[in-house]
Design an enzyme around this catalytic site. Structure first.
Site, PDB file in Angstrom:
ATOM      1  CG  ASP A  75       4.225   4.380   0.980  1.00 46.89           C
ATOM      2  OD1 ASP A  75       4.661   4.374   2.124  1.00 46.89           O
ATOM      3  OD2 ASP A  75       4.680   5.117   0.085  1.00 46.89           O
ATOM      4  CB  SER A  76       6.510   4.059  -3.632  1.00 47.30           C
ATOM      5  OG  SER A  76       6.997   4.860  -2.561  1.00 47.30           O
ATOM      6  N   GLY A  77       6.705   1.561  -1.297  1.00 41.83           N
ATOM      7  CA  GLY A  77       7.451   0.415  -0.797  1.00 41.83           C
ATOM      8  C   GLY A  77       8.792   0.721  -0.170  1.00 41.83           C
ATOM      9  N   GLY A  78       9.405   1.826  -0.520  1.00 38.44           N
ATOM     10  CA  GLY A  78      10.737   2.146   0.010  1.00 38.44           C
ATOM     11  C   GLY A  78      10.756   2.270   1.519  1.00 38.44           C
ATOM     12  CG  PHE A  79       8.338   4.290   5.336  1.00 42.95           C
ATOM     13  CD1 PHE A  79       7.526   3.490   6.121  1.00 42.95           C
ATOM     14  CD2 PHE A  79       9.021   5.332   5.938  1.00 42.95           C
ATOM     15  CE1 PHE A  79       7.388   3.736   7.482  1.00 42.95           C
ATOM     16  CE2 PHE A  79       8.887   5.593   7.297  1.00 42.95           C
ATOM     17  CZ  PHE A  79       8.069   4.784   8.059  1.00 42.95           C
ATOM     18  CG  ASP A 108       9.771   8.133  -0.764  1.00 43.87           C
ATOM     19  OD1 ASP A 108       9.338   6.970  -0.848  1.00 43.87           O
ATOM     20  OD2 ASP A 108       9.525   8.877   0.201  1.00 43.87           O
ATOM     21  CD  GLN A 116      11.694  11.956   1.888  1.00 41.44           C
ATOM     22  OE1 GLN A 116      12.090  12.228   3.034  1.00 41.44           O
ATOM     23  NE2 GLN A 116      10.711  11.076   1.687  1.00 41.44           N
ATOM     24  CG  ASP A 162      -0.613   6.843   5.918  1.00 44.60           C
ATOM     25  OD1 ASP A 162       0.198   7.730   5.580  1.00 44.60           O
ATOM     26  OD2 ASP A 162      -0.271   5.759   6.437  1.00 44.60           O
ATOM     27  CB  CYS A 173     -19.160   7.104  19.422  1.00 39.63           C
ATOM     28  SG  CYS A 173     -18.513   6.159  18.026  1.00 39.63           S
ATOM     29  CB  CYS A 198     -18.967   3.109  16.163  1.00 40.58           C
ATOM     30  SG  CYS A 198     -18.382   2.450  17.728  1.00 40.58           S
ATOM     31  CB  CYS A 245     -20.500   3.757  20.943  1.00 37.22           C
ATOM     32  SG  CYS A 245     -18.744   4.039  21.167  1.00 37.22           S
ATOM     33  CG  HIS A 263     -14.763   3.546  19.419  1.00 37.75           C
ATOM     34  ND1 HIS A 263     -15.835   4.416  19.510  1.00 37.75           N
ATOM     35  CD2 HIS A 263     -13.715   4.159  20.037  1.00 37.75           C
ATOM     36  CE1 HIS A 263     -15.462   5.505  20.169  1.00 37.75           C
ATOM     37  NE2 HIS A 263     -14.176   5.371  20.499  1.00 37.75           N
TER      38      HIS A 263
HETATM   39  N1  LIG Z   1       6.935   6.510   0.887  1.00 39.48           N
HETATM   40  C1  LIG Z   1       7.029   7.057   2.112  1.00 39.48           C
HETATM   41  N2  LIG Z   1       6.246   6.587   3.113  1.00 39.48           N
HETATM   42  C2  LIG Z   1       6.379   7.152   4.368  1.00 39.48           C
HETATM   43  C3  LIG Z   1       5.610   6.616   5.444  1.00 39.48           C
HETATM   44  C4  LIG Z   1       4.625   5.464   5.260  1.00 39.48           C
HETATM   45  C5  LIG Z   1       3.206   5.988   5.265  1.00 39.48           C
HETATM   46  N3  LIG Z   1       2.241   4.916   5.548  1.00 39.48           N
HETATM   47  C6  LIG Z   1       2.192   3.864   4.557  1.00 39.48           C
HETATM   48  C7  LIG Z   1       1.181   2.802   4.888  1.00 39.48           C
HETATM   49  C8  LIG Z   1       1.064   1.821   3.762  1.00 39.48           C
HETATM   50  C9  LIG Z   1       0.965   0.463   4.386  1.00 39.48           C
HETATM   51  C10 LIG Z   1       1.551   0.566   5.738  1.00 39.48           C
HETATM   52  C11 LIG Z   1       1.520   2.034   6.137  1.00 39.48           C
HETATM   53  C12 LIG Z   1       5.787   7.176   6.709  1.00 39.48           C
HETATM   54  N4  LIG Z   1       5.245   6.842   7.913  1.00 39.48           N
HETATM   55  C13 LIG Z   1       5.800   7.694   8.807  1.00 39.48           C
HETATM   56  N5  LIG Z   1       5.580   7.673  10.123  1.00 39.48           N
HETATM   57  C14 LIG Z   1       4.758   6.632  10.724  1.00 39.48           C
HETATM   58  C15 LIG Z   1       4.990   6.808  12.201  1.00 39.48           C
HETATM   59  C16 LIG Z   1       4.191   5.841  12.991  1.00 39.48           C
HETATM   60  C17 LIG Z   1       4.608   4.510  13.124  1.00 39.48           C
HETATM   61  C18 LIG Z   1       3.847   3.644  13.889  1.00 39.48           C
HETATM   62  C19 LIG Z   1       2.700   4.114  14.546  1.00 39.48           C
HETATM   63  C20 LIG Z   1       2.310   5.442  14.401  1.00 39.48           C
HETATM   64  C21 LIG Z   1       3.054   6.308  13.610  1.00 39.48           C
HETATM   65  N6  LIG Z   1       6.643   8.573   8.240  1.00 39.48           N
HETATM   66  C22 LIG Z   1       6.664   8.259   6.927  1.00 39.48           C
HETATM   67  C23 LIG Z   1       7.397   8.795   5.871  1.00 39.48           C
HETATM   68  C24 LIG Z   1       7.281   8.227   4.595  1.00 39.48           C
HETATM   69  C25 LIG Z   1       8.077   8.706   3.489  1.00 39.48           C
HETATM   70  O1  LIG Z   1       8.906   9.629   3.618  1.00 39.48           O
HETATM   71  N7  LIG Z   1       7.927   8.081   2.288  1.00 39.48           N
HETATM   72 ZN   LIG Z   2     -17.852   4.238  19.053  1.00 34.56          ZN
END
Ligand SMILES: Nc1nc2c(CCNCC3CCCC3)c3[nH]c(NCCc4ccccc4)nc3cc2c(=O)[nH]1
Ligand SMILES: [Zn+2]
Length: 375
Positions: free
Chosen positions: A95-99, A149, A192, A269, A307, A309, A312, A338
């Site tokens: 991921d690009s880091g902004g989030f 982003d 977006q 993810d 399962c 794994c 299990c 698991h």
């Molecule tokens: N660039 C970017 N990344 C986003 C992410 C991160 C995705 N995982 C990145 C991995 C890379 C390393 C870490 C994660 C998001 N994650 C979520 N929701 C997670 C919600 C959630 C939070 C906790 C538990 C379950 C669900 N919405 C997201 C929107 C964006 C987005 O617009 N732009």
């Molecule tokens: Zn299992």
């Protein structure tokens, strides 16, 4: 974009809006629909790479934000890149880091240039821009790079959502300019526009105009709720080019994933299976279990009879319950393993169902199992 660089996507089968395909990258092939385990700082917490591979995962997620702060992207680059560093031979998406800056760091300031922030580790000051994010992801040798982003916060007013989306589109263009095209290495744009149909449309049009190897739907799973998320997918996905992969970021629960696959999402993810594994929550076809609950202390059954794994095959609910009560390291390890196996078996079932044109039956059976609840 010349034809021989980038990642390739091939469509093998469709069932309604759902797609079964393959993404081909420099480090291997990804069968879609795919679930990508999160390995934030270069490790899927508690597991060896071979265990992650054995669960069925073909691609892992890494993160620009975390790795730029520690150990530093240049250092990872000097050590041969993230694949070598973490001994993961398969594809990696970063991921690009902004989030993560907006959700983890303190004292951050956003400008047209990018985001300045203080490290959550030692308070040191950093700047992240589209250009720097591309450079970092290049040092990490990511097979799939995400455009830099801003994930528009939820809720947002229409003007806030509009200006945030427009900035992300300018950053998407700068990301494309700074990205170094190589065969087998792809750059994905991120849509977006919050929950507004016209903003989502304008964002898709802007990204298609710039041109990407894949298109992520961002700005969701940020508190809008499943119904709204699905509505946004309903009007956004038909606008995206069918010949490229669609990646729904941060999603989600097994039910979220099933419903998004039905609408045409190819890649997911989420931290849920790994984070739940560490917090004693086990995922099964009939719902989730809290393994700390005393009701498991004499239960000699595996987490899930179906399962295969290591948790299990070799262990009981009683044993895993005991490990968590005793704060033993093996508890989170077995349950994470698991949960990842469960998520991957769900994806495998979805892929097969789409191939057979039987997705509706699969979803029906999935819902019936979940409704049974766990005995
Ligand atoms: N660039 C970017 N990344 C986003 C992410 C991160 C995705 N995982 C990145 C991995 C890379 C390393 C870490 C994660 C998001 N994650 C979520 N929701 C997670 C919600 C959630 C939070 C906790 C538990 C379950 C669900 N919405 C997201 C929107 C964006 C987005 O617009 N732009
Ligand atoms: Zn299992």
């Amino acid at each position: 974009m010349n034809k021989d660089t980038g990642t390739k996507f091939s469509l093998h089968a469709q069932d309604g809006l759902a797609r079964r395909g393959q993404v081909t990258t420099a480090h291997g092939v990804i069968d879609t629909p795919a679930f990508m385990p999160v390995g934030t700082v270069g490790s899927v917490k508690g597991l060896l790479p071979e265990q992650v591979a054995a669960s069925g995962a073909q691609i892992l997620l890494g993160n620009t934000y975390h790795l730029m702060l520690r150990p530093g992207a240049e250092r990872v680059g000097r050590l041969g890149g993230l694949h070598r560093f973490m001994n993961w031979p398969g594809p990696i998406l970063t991921d690009s880091g902004g989030f993560q800056v907006m959700s983890l760091s303190a004292l951050r300031k956003m400008t047209e240039e990018g985001v300045t922030f203080r490290s959550h580790l030692d308070g040191s000051k950093h700047l992240l821009t589209p250009e720097l994010s591309m450079e970092i992801q290049h040092h990490l040798d990511a097979d799939i790079t995400m455009a830099f982003d801003e994930c528009t916060p939820f809720p947002a007013t229409y003007p806030e959502a509009e200006s945030s989306m427009e900035r992300s589109m300018r950053w998407a263009s700068r990301s494309k300019q700074a990205f170094q095209p190589r065969p087998g290495y792809g750059l994905f744009g991120i849509v977006q526009g919050s929950v507004h149909e016209d903003l989502r449309r304008r964002s898709v049009e802007a990204l298609i105009d710039i041109g990407f190897d894949g298109y992520a739907v961002g700005g969701l799973a940020v508190g809008e709720g499943q119904e709204t998320m699905l509505q946004v997918l309903d009007f956004t996905l038909p606008l995206l080019p069918a010949e490229h992969p669609r990646y729904l970021m941060g999603v989600g629960t097994p039910e979220d994933i099933v419903k998004a696959v039905q609408r045409g999402i190819d890649m997911f993810d989420c931290v849920i299976p790994t984070r739940a594994g560490r917090t004693a929550r086990g995922y099964t076809p009939r719902g989730t279990l809290n393994l700390r609950n005393a009701r498991h202390q004499e239960d000699s059954r595996p987490l899930d009879e179906a399962c295969s794994c290591p948790a299990c095959i070799g262990h009981s609910r009683a044993y895993i319950h005991h490990l968590f009560r005793a704060e033993e390291m093996l508890g989170p390890i077995l349950l994470t393993l698991h949960n990842l196996h469960y998520y991957q078996s769900l994806m495998s079932g979805l892929r097969q169902a789409i191939e057979e044109g039987a997705l509706d039956h699969f979803v029906q059976a999935f819902r019936e199992q979940q409704a049974l609840g766990d005995i």
